[in-house]
Scaffold this motif. Sequence first.
Motif, short mmCIF file in Angstrom:
data_model
loop_
_atom_site.label_atom_id
_atom_site.label_comp_id
_atom_site.label_asym_id
_atom_site.label_seq_id
_atom_site.Cartn_x
_atom_site.Cartn_y
_atom_site.Cartn_z
N PRO A 1 0.79 -1.24 0.00
CA PRO A 1 0.00 0.00 0.00
C PRO A 1 0.82 1.28 0.00
O PRO A 1 0.40 2.28 -0.56
N ARG A 2 1.99 1.25 0.62
CA ARG A 2 2.80 2.48 0.65
C ARG A 2 3.20 2.92 -0.75
O ARG A 2 3.22 4.12 -1.04
N THR A 3 3.51 1.96 -1.63
CA THR A 3 3.91 2.35 -2.98
C THR A 3 2.74 3.01 -3.72
O THR A 3 2.94 3.92 -4.53
N ILE A 4 1.54 2.54 -3.44
CA ILE A 4 0.35 3.14 -4.06
C ILE A 4 0.12 4.54 -3.49
O ILE A 4 -0.15 5.49 -4.24
N ALA A 5 0.26 4.67 -2.18
CA ALA A 5 0.11 6.00 -1.55
C ALA A 5 1.15 6.97 -2.08
O ALA A 5 0.84 8.12 -2.38
N ASP A 6 2.39 6.51 -2.23
CA ASP A 6 3.45 7.38 -2.75
C ASP A 6 3.14 7.84 -4.17
O ASP A 6 3.41 8.98 -4.54
N TYR A 7 2.57 6.94 -4.95
CA TYR A 7 2.27 7.23 -6.35
C TYR A 7 1.24 8.35 -6.48
O TYR A 7 1.34 9.22 -7.35
N TYR A 8 0.24 8.35 -5.60
CA TYR A 8 -0.85 9.32 -5.71
C TYR A 8 -0.71 10.51 -4.75
O TYR A 8 -1.49 11.46 -4.85
N MET A 9 0.26 10.47 -3.85
CA MET A 9 0.33 11.46 -2.78
C MET A 9 0.38 12.90 -3.30
O MET A 9 -0.45 13.74 -2.92
N GLU A 10 1.34 13.22 -4.17
CA GLU A 10 1.48 14.60 -4.61
C GLU A 10 0.30 15.05 -5.45
O GLU A 10 -0.06 16.23 -5.47
N HIS A 11 -0.29 14.12 -6.16
CA HIS A 11 -1.42 14.46 -7.01
C HIS A 11 -2.67 14.77 -6.19
O HIS A 11 -3.43 15.69 -6.52
N LEU A 12 -2.88 14.02 -5.10
CA LEU A 12 -4.15 14.12 -4.38
C LEU A 12 -4.11 14.95 -3.11
O LEU A 12 -5.14 15.48 -2.69
N ARG A 13 -2.97 15.08 -2.48
CA ARG A 13 -2.96 15.72 -1.15
C ARG A 13 -3.25 17.22 -1.22
O ARG A 13 -3.58 17.83 -0.21
N HIS A 14 -3.13 17.81 -2.40
CA HIS A 14 -3.40 19.24 -2.53
C HIS A 14 -4.85 19.53 -2.94
O HIS A 14 -5.25 20.69 -2.96
N GLU A 15 -5.62 18.50 -3.27
CA GLU A 15 -6.97 18.73 -3.75
C GLU A 15 -7.91 19.15 -2.62
O GLU A 15 -7.83 18.62 -1.51
N ASN A 16 -8.81 20.07 -2.91
CA ASN A 16 -9.75 20.52 -1.87
C ASN A 16 -11.11 19.84 -1.97
O ASN A 16 -12.04 20.19 -1.25
N LYS A 17 -11.23 18.88 -2.87
CA LYS A 17 -12.40 18.02 -2.95
C LYS A 17 -11.93 16.57 -3.01
O LYS A 17 -10.80 16.29 -3.41
N GLU A 18 -12.83 15.66 -2.62
CA GLU A 18 -12.47 14.25 -2.67
C GLU A 18 -12.48 13.76 -4.12
O GLU A 18 -13.43 14.00 -4.86
N HIS A 19 -11.41 13.08 -4.49
CA HIS A 19 -11.30 12.45 -5.80
C HIS A 19 -11.22 10.94 -5.57
O HIS A 19 -10.40 10.48 -4.76
N LEU A 20 -12.05 10.18 -6.27
CA LEU A 20 -12.00 8.73 -6.13
C LEU A 20 -11.50 8.12 -7.43
O LEU A 20 -12.02 8.39 -8.51
N ILE A 21 -10.46 7.30 -7.30
CA ILE A 21 -9.80 6.67 -8.44
C ILE A 21 -9.86 5.16 -8.28
O ILE A 21 -9.68 4.64 -7.17
N VAL A 22 -10.14 4.46 -9.38
CA VAL A 22 -10.03 3.00 -9.36
C VAL A 22 -8.75 2.63 -10.10
O VAL A 22 -8.48 3.10 -11.20
N CYS A 23 -7.92 1.81 -9.44
CA CYS A 23 -6.66 1.33 -10.02
C CYS A 23 -6.85 -0.14 -10.39
O CYS A 23 -7.41 -0.91 -9.60
N MET A 24 -6.36 -0.51 -11.55
CA MET A 24 -6.58 -1.86 -12.07
C MET A 24 -5.26 -2.60 -12.25
O MET A 24 -4.28 -2.03 -12.71
N PHE A 25 -5.27 -3.88 -11.86
CA PHE A 25 -4.07 -4.71 -11.89
C PHE A 25 -4.35 -6.01 -12.62
O PHE A 25 -5.48 -6.51 -12.61
N ASP A 26 -3.28 -6.59 -13.20
CA ASP A 26 -3.43 -7.90 -13.85
C ASP A 26 -3.15 -9.01 -12.85
O ASP A 26 -2.93 -8.76 -11.65
N ASN A 27 -3.14 -10.25 -13.33
CA ASN A 27 -2.94 -11.41 -12.45
C ASN A 27 -1.55 -11.45 -11.82
O ASN A 27 -1.33 -12.16 -10.84
#
Length: 231
Positions: free
Chosen positions: A111-137
Amino acid sequence: MNKITTVKELPDSEKPYEKFLTYGPEYLSDAELLAVIIRSGTSGLKSVEVAQNLLNDGHRNLLNLYDIPFEKMQKIRGIGPIKAIQLKCIAELSKRIAQTKSAPNVCMTNPRTIADYYMEHLRHENKEHLIVCMFDNKCHMKGDKLLSVGSANETIVSPREVFETAINCHAAHLILVHNHPSGIPEPSHADDVVTKRILNCGQLMGIPLSDHVIIGDHSYFSYRENNRIVV
């Protein structure tokens, strides 16, 4: 009439370009770095002073590049539409650079790698943004999609949207990511309800929800790490 001062007309000791060449970018102040982008001042103000005007507003630091609205930024003395566009583009580039740097390390089971990936993009937003991330097998990230932008403290998501996106991407696993504008990533009751709905639907669809990561300000909460999703 006062003459407009440009970077080239400043004394050598005050020129950000010369300071960069002599010492490197790390020796430039925040105002000097911005002055390189701003390039020219206005009547009675040097470019460094225009930059300082920007930094003295709002947060009184570089976060103003993110949080001062485009329209308001143009009202700061020395910053018109063109400079405001340039500065907003710099802010967006900084987010994308941080995300691109983190991309190779994204791992569905970490989970930390996912949080790091989105941290700078999302932590400055003043509204909630919901993203779905998709992974293969093989747990490799196939892509992501912004599903909704909510109010200051809630977002609206439909399981149908989530799984239509997943099916179109041929995903084998899903992770939900959203931010809390408060900066505190602790899940709310609404977050728990959404997570349970998507988790149950994923089990029926054969595309399991592997985690739900909530982004705060330099912090995050993972349902997986806290044993609230068991895979």
